[in-house]
Write a protein that holds these residues in place. Structure first.
Motif, PDB file in Angstrom:
ATOM      1  N   ALA A 115     -10.700  59.109  19.628  1.00 53.80           N
ATOM      2  CA  ALA A 115     -11.376  57.872  20.034  1.00 53.80           C
ATOM      3  C   ALA A 115     -11.194  56.741  19.020  1.00 53.80           C
ATOM      4  O   ALA A 115     -11.608  55.609  19.279  1.00 53.80           O
ATOM      5  N   LEU A 116     -10.567  57.024  17.892  1.00 55.28           N
ATOM      6  CA  LEU A 116     -10.396  56.017  16.844  1.00 55.28           C
ATOM      7  C   LEU A 116      -9.491  54.885  17.325  1.00 55.28           C
ATOM      8  O   LEU A 116      -8.468  55.124  17.965  1.00 55.28           O
ATOM      9  N   ARG A 117      -9.863  53.641  17.017  1.00 49.94           N
ATOM     10  CA  ARG A 117      -9.085  52.475  17.433  1.00 49.94           C
ATOM     11  C   ARG A 117      -8.899  51.520  16.256  1.00 49.94           C
ATOM     12  O   ARG A 117      -9.772  51.396  15.399  1.00 49.94           O
ATOM     13  N   ILE A 118      -7.769  50.835  16.251  1.00 49.96           N
ATOM     14  CA  ILE A 118      -7.501  49.849  15.210  1.00 49.96           C
ATOM     15  C   ILE A 118      -8.462  48.678  15.372  1.00 49.96           C
ATOM     16  O   ILE A 118      -8.808  48.285  16.491  1.00 49.96           O
ATOM     17  N   ARG A 119      -8.916  48.131  14.249  1.00 50.09           N
ATOM     18  CA  ARG A 119      -9.871  47.027  14.291  1.00 50.09           C
ATOM     19  C   ARG A 119      -9.148  45.691  14.431  1.00 50.09           C
ATOM     20  O   ARG A 119      -7.976  45.571  14.084  1.00 50.09           O
ATOM     21  N   ARG A 120      -9.859  44.710  14.915  1.00 51.01           N
ATOM     22  CA  ARG A 120      -9.288  43.369  15.018  1.00 51.01           C
ATOM     23  C   ARG A 120      -8.957  42.855  13.615  1.00 51.01           C
ATOM     24  O   ARG A 120      -9.787  42.893  12.708  1.00 51.01           O
ATOM     25  N   GLY A 121      -7.741  42.394  13.433  1.00 56.66           N
ATOM     26  CA  GLY A 121      -7.322  41.858  12.147  1.00 56.66           C
ATOM     27  C   GLY A 121      -6.873  42.901  11.145  1.00 56.66           C
ATOM     28  O   GLY A 121      -6.383  42.560  10.069  1.00 56.66           O
ATOM     29  N   GLU A 122      -7.032  44.169  11.479  1.00 57.64           N
ATOM     30  CA  GLU A 122      -6.635  45.244  10.568  1.00 57.64           C
ATOM     31  C   GLU A 122      -5.128  45.456  10.655  1.00 57.64           C
ATOM     32  O   GLU A 122      -4.555  45.485  11.742  1.00 57.64           O
ATOM     33  N   SER A 123      -4.482  45.594   9.521  1.00 57.29           N
ATOM     34  CA  SER A 123      -3.040  45.833   9.533  1.00 57.29           C
ATOM     35  C   SER A 123      -2.759  47.274   9.956  1.00 57.29           C
ATOM     36  O   SER A 123      -3.612  48.157   9.823  1.00 57.29           O
ATOM     37  N   ILE A 124      -1.557  47.492  10.463  1.00 58.88           N
ATOM     38  CA  ILE A 124      -1.153  48.848  10.839  1.00 58.88           C
ATOM     39  C   ILE A 124      -1.184  49.762   9.616  1.00 58.88           C
ATOM     40  O   ILE A 124      -1.612  50.924   9.699  1.00 58.88           O
ATOM     41  N   LYS A 125      -0.751  49.243   8.488  1.00 56.06           N
ATOM     42  CA  LYS A 125      -0.719  50.056   7.268  1.00 56.06           C
ATOM     43  C   LYS A 125      -2.120  50.519   6.877  1.00 56.06           C
ATOM     44  O   LYS A 125      -2.326  51.688   6.538  1.00 56.06           O
ATOM     45  N   ASP A 126      -3.094  49.602   6.933  1.00 55.21           N
ATOM     46  CA  ASP A 126      -4.470  49.971   6.594  1.00 55.21           C
ATOM     47  C   ASP A 126      -5.044  50.940   7.624  1.00 55.21           C
ATOM     48  O   ASP A 126      -5.755  51.888   7.271  1.00 55.21           O
ATOM     49  N   PHE A 127      -4.746  50.681   8.898  1.00 56.32           N
ATOM     50  CA  PHE A 127      -5.245  51.583   9.939  1.00 56.32           C
ATOM     51  C   PHE A 127      -4.641  52.973   9.787  1.00 56.32           C
ATOM     52  O   PHE A 127      -5.342  53.984   9.934  1.00 56.32           O
ATOM     53  N   ASN A 128      -3.352  53.028   9.490  1.00 55.56           N
ATOM     54  CA  ASN A 128      -2.698  54.325   9.325  1.00 55.56           C
ATOM     55  C   ASN A 128      -3.304  55.117   8.176  1.00 55.56           C
ATOM     56  O   ASN A 128      -3.360  56.350   8.219  1.00 55.56           O
ATOM     57  N   TRP A 129      -3.739  54.399   7.156  1.00 53.38           N
ATOM     58  CA  TRP A 129      -4.399  55.080   6.033  1.00 53.38           C
ATOM     59  C   TRP A 129      -5.685  55.740   6.517  1.00 53.38           C
ATOM     60  O   TRP A 129      -5.969  56.896   6.186  1.00 53.38           O
ATOM     61  N   ARG A 130      -6.445  55.018   7.338  1.00 51.59           N
ATOM     62  CA  ARG A 130      -7.676  55.588   7.902  1.00 51.59           C
ATOM     63  C   ARG A 130      -7.350  56.750   8.838  1.00 51.59           C
ATOM     64  O   ARG A 130      -7.977  57.816   8.777  1.00 51.59           O
ATOM     65  N   TYR A 131      -6.367  56.524   9.701  1.00 50.26           N
ATOM     66  CA  TYR A 131      -6.004  57.533  10.695  1.00 50.26           C
ATOM     67  C   TYR A 131      -5.545  58.819  10.010  1.00 50.26           C
ATOM     68  O   TYR A 131      -5.934  59.925  10.400  1.00 50.26           O
ATOM     69  N   ASN A 132      -4.730  58.652   8.981  1.00 51.65           N
ATOM     70  CA  ASN A 132      -4.199  59.819   8.283  1.00 51.65           C
ATOM     71  C   ASN A 132      -5.298  60.583   7.552  1.00 51.65           C
ATOM     72  O   ASN A 132      -5.246  61.817   7.446  1.00 51.65           O
ATOM     73  N   ASN A 133      -6.302  59.858   7.039  1.00 48.18           N
ATOM     74  CA  ASN A 133      -7.439  60.528   6.402  1.00 48.18           C
ATOM     75  C   ASN A 133      -8.175  61.411   7.403  1.00 48.18           C
ATOM     76  O   ASN A 133      -8.553  62.544   7.096  1.00 48.18           O
TER      77      ASN A 133
END
Length: 232
Positions: A98-116
């Protein structure tokens, strides 16, 4: 940093909250930004984030031996809260889906969260996280999502890499009306910049997918600066 400023930045965690991964990530970020590394202070700030019984859950982790107090790590606090709230591996798996990228969040930052999230899943549950799940998590970035789907990455790690390269292709400065070409060949992503393409009239959109036998190429053409053109 002042205590009041740190307090305003703290991520709050109620007894009804279930996304402990996000709370842990944000709490660590605030501690790092505030230059707080002492275990005793981190412990005290962690208790400030919670209310009611959760304060006791954290407090119970403090141990004293031979007059020396040992404080828990942030990860130990996370695990204890998850156990108290009875957050199961199945629920963690669902949270990642259910995790979704936030508005304004870069792919790199989101991937860091996703990978965690992903690396903290038990091995048996990682098999339930698919490339399509990751693609859905970045659905608000359709251009990058298309790259991931058409590249057919073999695993989540490769999907993250492809998405970051696609974002780089979009952000590459293009002041000379160059073409930035993102190519996935044999599942290996690459970025190529073609200089001074003379005939671009056939490309009506900024993004065009070219299909060849065993590769996909994505073209990103930055439009000419009309203001500069009119001055010329």
């Amino acid at each position: 940093m002042k205590i009041s400023e740190i307090s305003r930045m703290l991520p709050r965690l109620g007894s009804q909250d279930r996304d402990i991964e996000s709370w842990t990530e944000e709490f660590k970020r605030v501690m790092e930004l505030s230059d707080i590394s002492e275990e005793k202070k981190i412990f005290a700030w962690a208790k400030e984030c919670v209310q009611g019984r959760l304060k006791g859950v954290i407090d119970d982790l403090k141990e004293e031996e031979d007059g020396i107090i040992k404080y828990p790590s942030v990860d130990e606090i996370k695990e204890s809260i998850e156990k108290y709230l009875n957050i199961t591996p199945q629920e963690k798996c669902f949270n990642l889906k259910a995790l979704r990228i936030r508005r304004g969040e870069s792919i790199k930052d989101f991937n860091w969260r996703y990978n965690n999230y992903y690396k903290n899943l038990k091995q048996d549950f990682k098999q339930f996280i698919t490339i399509n799940d990751y693609a859905d998590s970045i659905a608000s970035r359709p251009f990058i999502r298309t790259h991931v789907i058409t590249a057919k990455p073999e695993d989540i790690e490769k999907a993250l890499e492809i998405a970051e390269l696609a974002e780089t292709a979009i952000e590459t400065p293009n002041r000379n009306n160059n073409i930035v070409m993102f190519i996935v060949k044999n599942r290996s992503p690459t970025i190529i910049i073609l200089n001074k393409l003379k005939n671009t009239s056939i490309l009506e959109n900024k993004q065009e997918l070219l299909d060849t036998n065993k590769q996909q190429a994505f073209l990103c053409i930055e439009p000419r600066n009309t203001e500069q053109s009119s001055r010329a």
